[in-house]
Design a protein around this motif. Structure first.
Motif, PDB file in Angstrom:
ATOM      1  N   THR A  61       0.838  -1.195   0.000  1.00  0.00           N
ATOM      2  CA  THR A  61       0.000   0.000   0.000  1.00  0.00           C
ATOM      3  C   THR A  61       0.877   1.251   0.000  1.00  0.00           C
ATOM      4  OG1 THR A  61      -1.850  -1.105   1.023  1.00  0.00           O
ATOM      5  CG2 THR A  61      -1.732   1.272   1.306  1.00  0.00           C
ATOM      6  N   HIS A  62       0.671   2.077  -1.003  1.00  0.00           N
ATOM      7  CA  HIS A  62       1.475   3.284  -1.185  1.00  0.00           C
ATOM      8  C   HIS A  62       0.572   4.503  -1.329  1.00  0.00           C
ATOM      9  CE1 HIS A  62       5.721   1.922  -1.843  1.00  0.00           C
ATOM     10  NE2 HIS A  62       5.090   0.776  -1.806  1.00  0.00           N
ATOM     11  N   LEU A  63       1.213   5.638  -1.191  1.00  0.00           N
ATOM     12  CA  LEU A  63       0.504   6.904  -1.153  1.00  0.00           C
ATOM     13  C   LEU A  63       0.673   7.641  -2.475  1.00  0.00           C
ATOM     14  CD1 LEU A  63      -0.688   9.291   0.534  1.00  0.00           C
ATOM     15  CD2 LEU A  63       1.611   9.681   1.347  1.00  0.00           C
ATOM     16  N   LEU A  64      -0.431   8.132  -3.019  1.00  0.00           N
ATOM     17  CA  LEU A  64      -0.381   8.923  -4.250  1.00  0.00           C
ATOM     18  C   LEU A  64      -1.090  10.253  -4.015  1.00  0.00           C
ATOM     19  CD1 LEU A  64       0.356   8.948  -7.323  1.00  0.00           C
ATOM     20  CD2 LEU A  64      -1.955   8.160  -7.748  1.00  0.00           C
ATOM     21  N   GLN A  65      -0.463  11.317  -4.461  1.00  0.00           N
ATOM     22  CA  GLN A  65      -1.069  12.639  -4.293  1.00  0.00           C
ATOM     23  C   GLN A  65      -1.595  13.169  -5.619  1.00  0.00           C
ATOM     24  OE1 GLN A  65       0.837  15.425  -1.442  1.00  0.00           O
ATOM     25  NE2 GLN A  65       2.656  14.231  -1.876  1.00  0.00           N
ATOM     26  N   ALA A  66      -2.528  14.074  -5.517  1.00  0.00           N
ATOM     27  CA  ALA A  66      -3.005  14.812  -6.684  1.00  0.00           C
ATOM     28  C   ALA A  66      -3.281  16.229  -6.213  1.00  0.00           C
ATOM     29  CB  ALA A  66      -4.265  14.173  -7.248  1.00  0.00           C
ATOM     30  N   CYS A  67      -3.491  17.133  -7.147  1.00  0.00           N
ATOM     31  CA  CYS A  67      -3.747  18.512  -6.756  1.00  0.00           C
ATOM     32  C   CYS A  67      -4.520  19.229  -7.859  1.00  0.00           C
ATOM     33  CB  CYS A  67      -2.436  19.238  -6.481  1.00  0.00           C
ATOM     34  SG  CYS A  67      -1.290  19.246  -7.863  1.00  0.00           S
ATOM     35  N   VAL A  68      -5.164  20.309  -7.505  1.00  0.00           N
ATOM     36  CA  VAL A  68      -5.807  21.164  -8.506  1.00  0.00           C
ATOM     37  C   VAL A  68      -5.378  22.612  -8.294  1.00  0.00           C
ATOM     38  CG1 VAL A  68      -7.864  19.764  -8.910  1.00  0.00           C
ATOM     39  CG2 VAL A  68      -7.903  21.497  -7.127  1.00  0.00           C
ATOM     40  N   SER A  69      -5.296  23.318  -9.408  1.00  0.00           N
ATOM     41  CA  SER A  69      -4.978  24.745  -9.347  1.00  0.00           C
ATOM     42  C   SER A  69      -6.269  25.529  -9.172  1.00  0.00           C
ATOM     43  CB  SER A  69      -4.307  25.170 -10.644  1.00  0.00           C
ATOM     44  OG  SER A  69      -5.282  25.265 -11.663  1.00  0.00           O
ATOM     45  N   GLU A  70      -6.124  26.832  -9.018  1.00  0.00           N
ATOM     46  CA  GLU A  70      -7.280  27.717  -9.068  1.00  0.00           C
ATOM     47  C   GLU A  70      -7.949  27.562 -10.438  1.00  0.00           C
ATOM     48  OE1 GLU A  70      -5.995  31.817  -9.231  1.00  0.00           O
ATOM     49  OE2 GLU A  70      -4.086  31.202 -10.056  1.00  0.00           O
ATOM     50  N   PRO A  71      -9.250  27.828 -10.530  1.00  0.00           N
ATOM     51  CA  PRO A  71      -9.902  27.698 -11.836  1.00  0.00           C
ATOM     52  C   PRO A  71      -9.485  28.822 -12.786  1.00  0.00           C
ATOM     53  CG  PRO A  71     -11.501  28.269 -10.122  1.00  0.00           C
ATOM     54  CD  PRO A  71     -10.177  28.151  -9.450  1.00  0.00           C
ATOM     55  N   VAL A  72      -9.241  28.447 -14.038  1.00  0.00           N
ATOM     56  CA  VAL A  72      -8.908  29.445 -15.063  1.00  0.00           C
ATOM     57  C   VAL A  72      -9.782  29.199 -16.290  1.00  0.00           C
ATOM     58  CG1 VAL A  72      -6.550  29.906 -14.325  1.00  0.00           C
ATOM     59  CG2 VAL A  72      -6.999  27.968 -15.833  1.00  0.00           C
ATOM     60  N   ASP A 106       3.829  11.044  -9.502  1.00  0.00           N
ATOM     61  CA  ASP A 106       4.463   9.921  -8.813  1.00  0.00           C
ATOM     62  C   ASP A 106       3.842   9.599  -7.460  1.00  0.00           C
ATOM     63  OD1 ASP A 106       6.558   9.093 -10.517  1.00  0.00           O
ATOM     64  OD2 ASP A 106       7.676  10.908 -10.000  1.00  0.00           O
ATOM     65  N   LEU A 107       4.051   8.334  -7.067  1.00  0.00           N
ATOM     66  CA  LEU A 107       3.801   7.928  -5.689  1.00  0.00           C
ATOM     67  C   LEU A 107       4.753   8.681  -4.773  1.00  0.00           C
ATOM     68  CD1 LEU A 107       3.843   4.046  -6.063  1.00  0.00           C
ATOM     69  CD2 LEU A 107       1.820   5.440  -5.735  1.00  0.00           C
ATOM     70  N   ASP A 108       4.383   8.809  -3.488  1.00  0.00           N
ATOM     71  CA  ASP A 108       5.324   9.404  -2.547  1.00  0.00           C
ATOM     72  C   ASP A 108       6.548   8.502  -2.348  1.00  0.00           C
ATOM     73  OD1 ASP A 108       3.614  11.570  -2.231  1.00  0.00           O
ATOM     74  OD2 ASP A 108       4.176  11.775  -0.124  1.00  0.00           O
ATOM     75  N   GLY A 109       6.376   7.219  -2.564  1.00  0.00           N
ATOM     76  CA  GLY A 109       7.558   6.363  -2.665  1.00  0.00           C
ATOM     77  C   GLY A 109       7.895   5.540  -1.450  1.00  0.00           C
ATOM     78  N   TYR A 110       7.012   5.450  -0.485  1.00  0.00           N
ATOM     79  CA  TYR A 110       7.241   4.547   0.644  1.00  0.00           C
ATOM     80  C   TYR A 110       5.893   4.031   1.115  1.00  0.00           C
ATOM     81  CZ  TYR A 110       6.558   9.287   2.439  1.00  0.00           C
ATOM     82  OH  TYR A 110       6.105  10.560   2.633  1.00  0.00           O
ATOM     83  N   ASN A 111       5.886   2.859   1.732  1.00  0.00           N
ATOM     84  CA  ASN A 111       4.637   2.275   2.210  1.00  0.00           C
ATOM     85  C   ASN A 111       3.901   3.285   3.086  1.00  0.00           C
ATOM     86  OD1 ASN A 111       6.294   0.077   1.396  1.00  0.00           O
ATOM     87  ND2 ASN A 111       4.923  -1.295   2.500  1.00  0.00           N
TER      88      ASN A 111
END
Lengths: 418, 89
Positions: free
Chosen positions: A256-267, A297-302
């Motif tokens: 089990t690994h951690l993945l991040q995502a993000c959103v910018s302000e709307p344009v 990318d994954l954060d890279g550690y369990n």
């Protein structure tokens, strides 16, 4: 069930929209079910829906620890595609694409499926060759693929960095025009509403604490809301798979690994495709609200923490800015994380287990959202018929011991290297 | 940001390290017959614990030594670090 239609919309407007039916009920768990699905995410909800719709099995419960759609189905970057080279992945995903295309009609719920196309950028001749090979493999499986040269890419995404003196110049790209995005929450809610209307019990805030297995056969589950007997149990819990496996004394080829995502302000509208950077791991699309939706990318550690650290985010966005420099001008609106069930060959597992009546659906890595309908459809088939469908025959649990891995990316077992 | 106390160099940020996976995994012994199940467990199967997890990291932008780190996979808290050949009680 109340149909969502223009007629009902107008009709309910006269009562200030106060008389709409609840989209799904909040039942108390029964003593016994024919099938219990653990995990009320996209895959679990879809499985229950197809059990009822395709196999007429409606004495079904979905057991969810938190609330439905609160895990990865609400945390992904909503990309839907079938641009795989291997037959198992390509045929499975393309079957899913066909379900996506008619999902809004099937579910009577607007999932905002938007086939806007995905472009994987290539940054070298070798990568163009590899993409040509993948594109040809896709076309042999009936999946649309177009190899684009630099000029063609520039026409579609002129805002990408096409200057001469960059570290990773754009040579071209592989496009799947029929790929796209969908409104992820609507997918979970649409499946939940239909499954509920056919008699499925959606039981939230109910944690599975153990299993009752007698003589190699599943008899039921223990939960924070009491014991529930079940003839069949399907596990569909993504990043929490190993936690349940431990209760069954099973060790799985999953981390089990951690993945991040993000959103910018709307344009304002600037990007009408999904674009991936080919010299690293970064992808971006623009939501209907105008936010740039980004991940990598994954954060890279369990990790079981549903939140990430900044170094990975910085690394991912550095790639993003290399690909589309204008992104550096945007403010970050929101970042979040989810936990991924990373399998050891990057491909999922939908299979029976050594325990009779216990079925496993896991290993989706960071590609689970697009697979939601196909995963639910094949898992429902596997549970109802007690045998795998040809579409998920390759996604077996024992392929790791027999050597029949489906290593699409050729990365091997180091799941944290992405 | 994780801060990892390298037993050779002291406290450094995670940017200097590269992850190496579960440190409790042992390669099957060379001088005996190894079953498929043992190879499976070594190559593929992982407990992926939630909570305290002993894992390998390499101080790749520092002393380049492999080290063991005891870290909580739910909170990311780091409890102890060890040299690679140190026995962990």
């Amino acid at each position: 069930m109340q149909k969502y239609s223009i007629y009902n919309l107008v009709k309910n407007a006269f009562s200030n929209h106060e008389n709409w039916d609840l989209a799904w009920k909040d039942p108390t768990p029964k003593q016994e079910y024919d099938v219990v699905i653990i995990g009320g995410g996209g895959h679990g909800l879809a499985t229950a829906y197809y059990l009822a719709k395709e196999h007429n099995i409606t004495n079904v419960a979905i057991i969810e620890k938190g609330w439905i759609g609160g895990g990865n189905v609400g945390r992904n970057t909503t990309i839907i595609r079938s641009n795989y080279m291997h037959d198992e992945n390509g045929l499975f995903s393309e079957f899913g694409m066909n379900l996506w295309r008619k999902m809004s009609q099937d579910l009577n719920y607007n999932v905002m499926f938007s086939p806007r196309g995905i472009i994987n950028l290539a940054h070298s001749d070798a990568q163009m060759n590899a993409y040509a090979r993948r594109g040809n493999s896709m076309r042999l499986n009936g999946i649309d693929a177009v190899l684009l040269n630099r000029e063609q890419v520039k026409e579609i995404i002129p805002m990408a960095d096409f200057s001469e003196n960059v570290r990773f110049p754009i040579f071209g790209g592989l496009m799947q025009p029929s790929a796209g995005t969908a409104r992820h929450d609507a997918v979970a809610w649409g499946y939940a509403r239909q499954a509920d209307s056919m008699g499925v019990d959606i039981i939230q805030n109910c944690e599975v604490t153990g299993f009752d297995v007698v003589a190699g056969k599943i008899k039921g589950i223990r939960t924070s809301r009491g014991n529930i007997k079940a003839k069949k149990v399907g596990i569909c819990v993504a990043g929490s798979t190993n936690i349940l496996a431990e209760k069954l004394n099973m060790t799985l080829p999953i981390e089990t690994h951690l993945l991040q995502a993000c959103v910018s302000e709307p344009v304002k509208p600037v990007l009408d495709n999904v674009v991936t950077f080919g010299a690293g791991h970064f992808y971006v699309s623009q939501s209907d609200k105008g936010e740039m939706v980004m991940g990598g990318d994954l954060d890279g550690y369990n990790s079981y923490a549903q939140r990430g650290n900044l170094p990975t985010l910085q690394h991912v966005l550095t790639e993003g800015i290399a690909m589309m420099p204008f992104l550096s001008k945007l403010k970050m609106l929101r970042t979040w994380g989810g936990i991924m069930d990373m399998s050891m060959d990057g491909s999922p597992i939908i299979d029976k287990t050594h325990i009779e009546g216990l079925y496993l659906n896991c290993g989706w890595c960071y590609g689970g959202f697009k697979a939601t309908p196909a995963s639910g459809w094949t898992f429902a088939h596997t549970i109802a018929q007690d045998r795998v469908h040809e579409l998920n025959a390759g996604y077996s649990l024992n392929r790791f011991s027999t050597g029949h891995l489906i290593d699409e990316k050729g990365l091997g077992t180091k799941t944290w290297i992405s | 940001m994780l801060y990892i106390n390298c037993p050779h160099c002291g406290m450094r940020s995670q940017n200097e390290f590269s992850y190496g996976g579960d440190a409790s995994v042992k390669r099957p012994e060379l001088n005996k017959e190894v079953s498929d199940q043992e190879w499976d467990d070594f190559v593929y199967n992982r407990k992926s614990l939630r909570g305290k997890h002993l894992e390998l990291w390499q101080h790749i932008s520092g002393c380049r030594q492999w080290i063991k780190v005891e870290r909580d996979t739910a909170t990311h808290e780091i409890f102890r670090t060890f040299k690679a050949d140190e026995e962990v009680a």
